[in-house]
Design a protein around this motif. Structure first.
Motif, PDB file in Angstrom:
ATOM      1  N   ILE A  90       0.859  -1.190   0.000  1.00  0.00           N
ATOM      2  CA  ILE A  90       0.000   0.000   0.000  1.00  0.00           C
ATOM      3  C   ILE A  90       0.888   1.231   0.000  1.00  0.00           C
ATOM      4  CG2 ILE A  90      -1.729   1.311   1.271  1.00  0.00           C
ATOM      5  CD1 ILE A  90      -2.731  -1.328   2.423  1.00  0.00           C
ATOM      6  N   LYS A  91       0.593   2.146  -0.900  1.00  0.00           N
ATOM      7  CA  LYS A  91       1.377   3.370  -1.021  1.00  0.00           C
ATOM      8  C   LYS A  91       0.476   4.574  -0.776  1.00  0.00           C
ATOM      9  CE  LYS A  91       4.097   1.295  -4.746  1.00  0.00           C
ATOM     10  NZ  LYS A  91       4.481   1.421  -6.152  1.00  0.00           N
ATOM     11  N   SER A  92       1.071   5.647  -0.272  1.00  0.00           N
ATOM     12  CA  SER A  92       0.348   6.916  -0.152  1.00  0.00           C
ATOM     13  C   SER A  92       0.280   7.573  -1.520  1.00  0.00           C
ATOM     14  CB  SER A  92       1.065   7.856   0.812  1.00  0.00           C
ATOM     15  OG  SER A  92       0.998   7.346   2.118  1.00  0.00           O
ATOM     16  N   ILE A  93      -0.848   8.201  -1.807  1.00  0.00           N
ATOM     17  CA  ILE A  93      -0.979   8.923  -3.075  1.00  0.00           C
ATOM     18  C   ILE A  93      -0.034  10.122  -3.012  1.00  0.00           C
ATOM     19  CG2 ILE A  93      -2.512  10.299  -4.537  1.00  0.00           C
ATOM     20  CD1 ILE A  93      -4.832   8.522  -3.596  1.00  0.00           C
ATOM     21  N   PRO A  94       0.898  10.220  -3.974  1.00  0.00           N
ATOM     22  CA  PRO A  94       1.841  11.343  -3.947  1.00  0.00           C
ATOM     23  C   PRO A  94       1.151  12.652  -4.342  1.00  0.00           C
ATOM     24  CG  PRO A  94       2.167  10.039  -5.924  1.00  0.00           C
ATOM     25  CD  PRO A  94       1.118   9.332  -5.111  1.00  0.00           C
ATOM     26  N   GLU A  95       1.684  13.761  -3.842  1.00  0.00           N
ATOM     27  CA  GLU A  95       1.106  15.068  -4.197  1.00  0.00           C
ATOM     28  C   GLU A  95       1.366  15.399  -5.654  1.00  0.00           C
ATOM     29  OE1 GLU A  95       1.837  18.291  -1.513  1.00  0.00           O
ATOM     30  OE2 GLU A  95       1.773  16.947   0.211  1.00  0.00           O
ATOM     31  N   ASN A  96       2.510  14.980  -6.161  1.00  0.00           N
ATOM     32  CA  ASN A  96       2.808  15.196  -7.577  1.00  0.00           C
ATOM     33  C   ASN A  96       2.825  13.830  -8.259  1.00  0.00           C
ATOM     34  OD1 ASN A  96       5.085  14.124  -6.474  1.00  0.00           O
ATOM     35  ND2 ASN A  96       6.444  15.781  -7.034  1.00  0.00           N
ATOM     36  N   ASP A  97       2.824  13.799  -9.562  1.00  0.00           N
ATOM     37  CA  ASP A  97       2.847  12.550 -10.316  1.00  0.00           C
ATOM     38  C   ASP A  97       1.662  11.649  -9.953  1.00  0.00           C
ATOM     39  OD1 ASP A  97       3.765  10.756 -12.206  1.00  0.00           O
ATOM     40  OD2 ASP A  97       5.088   9.735 -10.791  1.00  0.00           O
ATOM     41  N   ARG A  98       0.459  12.204 -10.060  1.00  0.00           N
ATOM     42  CA  ARG A  98      -0.765  11.477  -9.716  1.00  0.00           C
ATOM     43  C   ARG A  98      -1.492  10.947 -10.950  1.00  0.00           C
ATOM     44  NH1 ARG A  98      -3.846  13.384  -4.759  1.00  0.00           N
ATOM     45  NH2 ARG A  98      -5.526  12.526  -5.997  1.00  0.00           N
ATOM     46  N   TYR A  99      -0.886  10.995 -12.101  1.00  0.00           N
ATOM     47  CA  TYR A  99      -1.604  10.693 -13.338  1.00  0.00           C
ATOM     48  C   TYR A  99      -2.342   9.345 -13.292  1.00  0.00           C
ATOM     49  CZ  TYR A  99      -2.721   9.696 -18.156  1.00  0.00           C
ATOM     50  OH  TYR A  99      -3.401   9.360 -19.295  1.00  0.00           O
ATOM     51  N   ASN A 100      -1.635   8.262 -12.967  1.00  0.00           N
ATOM     52  CA  ASN A 100      -2.267   6.938 -12.959  1.00  0.00           C
ATOM     53  C   ASN A 100      -3.369   6.831 -11.917  1.00  0.00           C
ATOM     54  OD1 ASN A 100      -0.686   5.964 -15.033  1.00  0.00           O
ATOM     55  ND2 ASN A 100       0.814   5.003 -13.682  1.00  0.00           N
ATOM     56  N   ILE A 101      -3.158   7.419 -10.753  1.00  0.00           N
ATOM     57  CA  ILE A 101      -4.163   7.363  -9.698  1.00  0.00           C
ATOM     58  C   ILE A 101      -5.377   8.195 -10.089  1.00  0.00           C
ATOM     59  CG2 ILE A 101      -4.627   7.964  -7.291  1.00  0.00           C
ATOM     60  CD1 ILE A 101      -1.229   7.367  -7.521  1.00  0.00           C
ATOM     61  N   ASP A 102      -5.145   9.407 -10.591  1.00  0.00           N
ATOM     62  CA  ASP A 102      -6.261  10.258 -11.009  1.00  0.00           C
ATOM     63  C   ASP A 102      -7.059   9.586 -12.119  1.00  0.00           C
ATOM     64  OD1 ASP A 102      -5.571  12.162  -9.146  1.00  0.00           O
ATOM     65  OD2 ASP A 102      -4.536  13.451 -10.579  1.00  0.00           O
ATOM     66  N   HIS A 103      -6.378   8.964 -13.070  1.00  0.00           N
ATOM     67  CA  HIS A 103      -7.065   8.255 -14.157  1.00  0.00           C
ATOM     68  C   HIS A 103      -7.925   7.128 -13.584  1.00  0.00           C
ATOM     69  CE1 HIS A 103      -7.837   6.554 -18.080  1.00  0.00           C
ATOM     70  NE2 HIS A 103      -7.446   5.383 -17.607  1.00  0.00           N
ATOM     71  N   PHE A 104      -7.387   6.372 -12.640  1.00  0.00           N
ATOM     72  CA  PHE A 104      -8.119   5.282 -11.989  1.00  0.00           C
ATOM     73  C   PHE A 104      -9.376   5.824 -11.293  1.00  0.00           C
ATOM     74  CE2 PHE A 104      -9.057   2.763  -8.205  1.00  0.00           C
ATOM     75  CZ  PHE A 104      -9.136   1.473  -8.706  1.00  0.00           C
ATOM     76  N   LEU A 105      -9.213   6.866 -10.499  1.00  0.00           N
ATOM     77  CA  LEU A 105     -10.337   7.424  -9.743  1.00  0.00           C
ATOM     78  C   LEU A 105     -11.430   7.955 -10.672  1.00  0.00           C
ATOM     79  CD1 LEU A 105      -8.312   9.293  -6.996  1.00  0.00           C
ATOM     80  CD2 LEU A 105      -9.718   7.246  -6.661  1.00  0.00           C
ATOM     81  N   ILE A 106     -11.038   8.719 -11.669  1.00  0.00           N
ATOM     82  CA  ILE A 106     -12.019   9.325 -12.568  1.00  0.00           C
ATOM     83  C   ILE A 106     -12.734   8.256 -13.389  1.00  0.00           C
ATOM     84  CG2 ILE A 106     -12.279  10.876 -14.555  1.00  0.00           C
ATOM     85  CD1 ILE A 106     -10.010  12.567 -13.192  1.00  0.00           C
ATOM     86  N   SER A 107     -12.014   7.204 -13.776  1.00  0.00           N
ATOM     87  CA  SER A 107     -12.661   6.143 -14.549  1.00  0.00           C
ATOM     88  C   SER A 107     -13.708   5.409 -13.701  1.00  0.00           C
ATOM     89  CB  SER A 107     -11.630   5.164 -15.106  1.00  0.00           C
ATOM     90  OG  SER A 107     -11.057   4.386 -14.079  1.00  0.00           O
ATOM     91  N   HIS A 108     -13.537   5.372 -12.384  1.00  0.00           N
ATOM     92  CA  HIS A 108     -14.507   4.710 -11.512  1.00  0.00           C
ATOM     93  C   HIS A 108     -15.658   5.616 -11.092  1.00  0.00           C
ATOM     94  CE1 HIS A 108     -11.451   1.599 -11.233  1.00  0.00           C
ATOM     95  NE2 HIS A 108     -12.436   0.823 -10.847  1.00  0.00           N
ATOM     96  N   TRP A 109     -15.435   6.913 -11.072  1.00  0.00           N
ATOM     97  CA  TRP A 109     -16.466   7.831 -10.585  1.00  0.00           C
ATOM     98  C   TRP A 109     -17.058   8.721 -11.675  1.00  0.00           C
ATOM     99  CZ3 TRP A 109     -18.672   6.834  -6.196  1.00  0.00           C
ATOM    100  CH2 TRP A 109     -17.986   6.048  -5.278  1.00  0.00           C
ATOM    101  N   GLY A 110     -16.541   8.644 -12.894  1.00  0.00           N
ATOM    102  CA  GLY A 110     -17.126   9.390 -13.999  1.00  0.00           C
ATOM    103  C   GLY A 110     -16.658  10.819 -14.116  1.00  0.00           C
ATOM    104  N   SER A 111     -16.073  11.354 -13.073  1.00  0.00           N
ATOM    105  CA  SER A 111     -15.506  12.705 -13.098  1.00  0.00           C
ATOM    106  C   SER A 111     -14.638  12.869 -11.863  1.00  0.00           C
ATOM    107  CB  SER A 111     -16.600  13.778 -13.127  1.00  0.00           C
ATOM    108  OG  SER A 111     -17.136  14.003 -11.845  1.00  0.00           O
ATOM    109  N   GLU A 112     -13.992  14.000 -11.773  1.00  0.00           N
ATOM    110  CA  GLU A 112     -13.133  14.240 -10.610  1.00  0.00           C
ATOM    111  C   GLU A 112     -13.914  14.793  -9.427  1.00  0.00           C
ATOM    112  OE1 GLU A 112     -11.305  18.555 -11.770  1.00  0.00           O
ATOM    113  OE2 GLU A 112     -10.700  16.820 -12.948  1.00  0.00           O
ATOM    114  N   GLU A 113     -15.165  15.161  -9.627  1.00  0.00           N
ATOM    115  CA  GLU A 113     -15.972  15.772  -8.572  1.00  0.00           C
ATOM    116  C   GLU A 113     -16.833  14.745  -7.840  1.00  0.00           C
ATOM    117  OE1 GLU A 113     -15.819  19.016  -7.640  1.00  0.00           O
ATOM    118  OE2 GLU A 113     -14.280  19.317  -9.154  1.00  0.00           O
TER     119      GLU A 113
END
Length: 162
Positions: free
Chosen positions: A2-25
């Motif tokens: 388990i890793k902490s989400i880094p403040e920078n270089d979040r591309y893969n994590i942000d892509h994962f989250l948005i693909s599951h929730w439909g948007s960043e909001e």
């Protein structure tokens, strides 16, 4: 693992989250959250994000905003939840809260098995969230109406987890 989400270089994590929730909001009765700016934890296997959890620290608790896993029944969700609980204790919080919707029967069962208690039902809260995020479906894939938010909470024993 388990890793902490880094403040920078979040591309893969942000892509994962948005693909599951439909948007960043995320719109829930406790507030409006941007998944790209939240802290959290994730699990990566062979360079692929397979599970992630985001949270917001309040004065009195750690609130889980999102938790997702692409591989069910492999312990990723439980591991992330346990990590968040330990992080809450490390930050001096003795409670973890989270919200799901009335139609999410798998999540409800998942949280109950991990000793979370249903403490509040916000009737028609999803109707309010749809005003900001119209893409929230009226009915889920199983034909259940998506209409209420369920607030789950778990009281943590600070001395036990430290």
């Amino acid at each position: 693992m388990i890793k902490s989400i880094p403040e920078n270089d979040r591309y893969n994590i942000d892509h994962f989250l948005i693909s599951h929730w439909g948007s960043e909001e995320m719109y829930i009765h406790t507030g409006r959250y941007n998944l790209r700016t939240l802290s959290g934890f994730y699990i990566e296997i062979e360079g692929e994000v397979v599970a992630a959890l985001t949270y917001h620290l309040h004065d009195d608790c750690l609130e889980i905003i999102s938790i997702d896993s692409t591989k069910e029944n492999e312990g990723h969700g439980t591991a992330l939840l346990t990590k968040a609980e330990q992080h809450a204790v490390d930050k001096g919080r003795d409670q973890v809260q989270l919200i799901t919707t009335n139609d999410n029967l798998n999540a409800i069962q998942f949280y109950l098995k991990r000793h979370y208690r249903l403490v509040c039902v916000k009737l028609d809260a999803v109707k309010e969230a749809r005003k900001c995020k119209p893409s929230i479906p009226l009915v889920n894939e199983n034909g259940l109406l998506v209409q209420d938010e369920l607030l789950f909470s778990k009281k943590l024993q600070l001395s036990v987890l430290r």
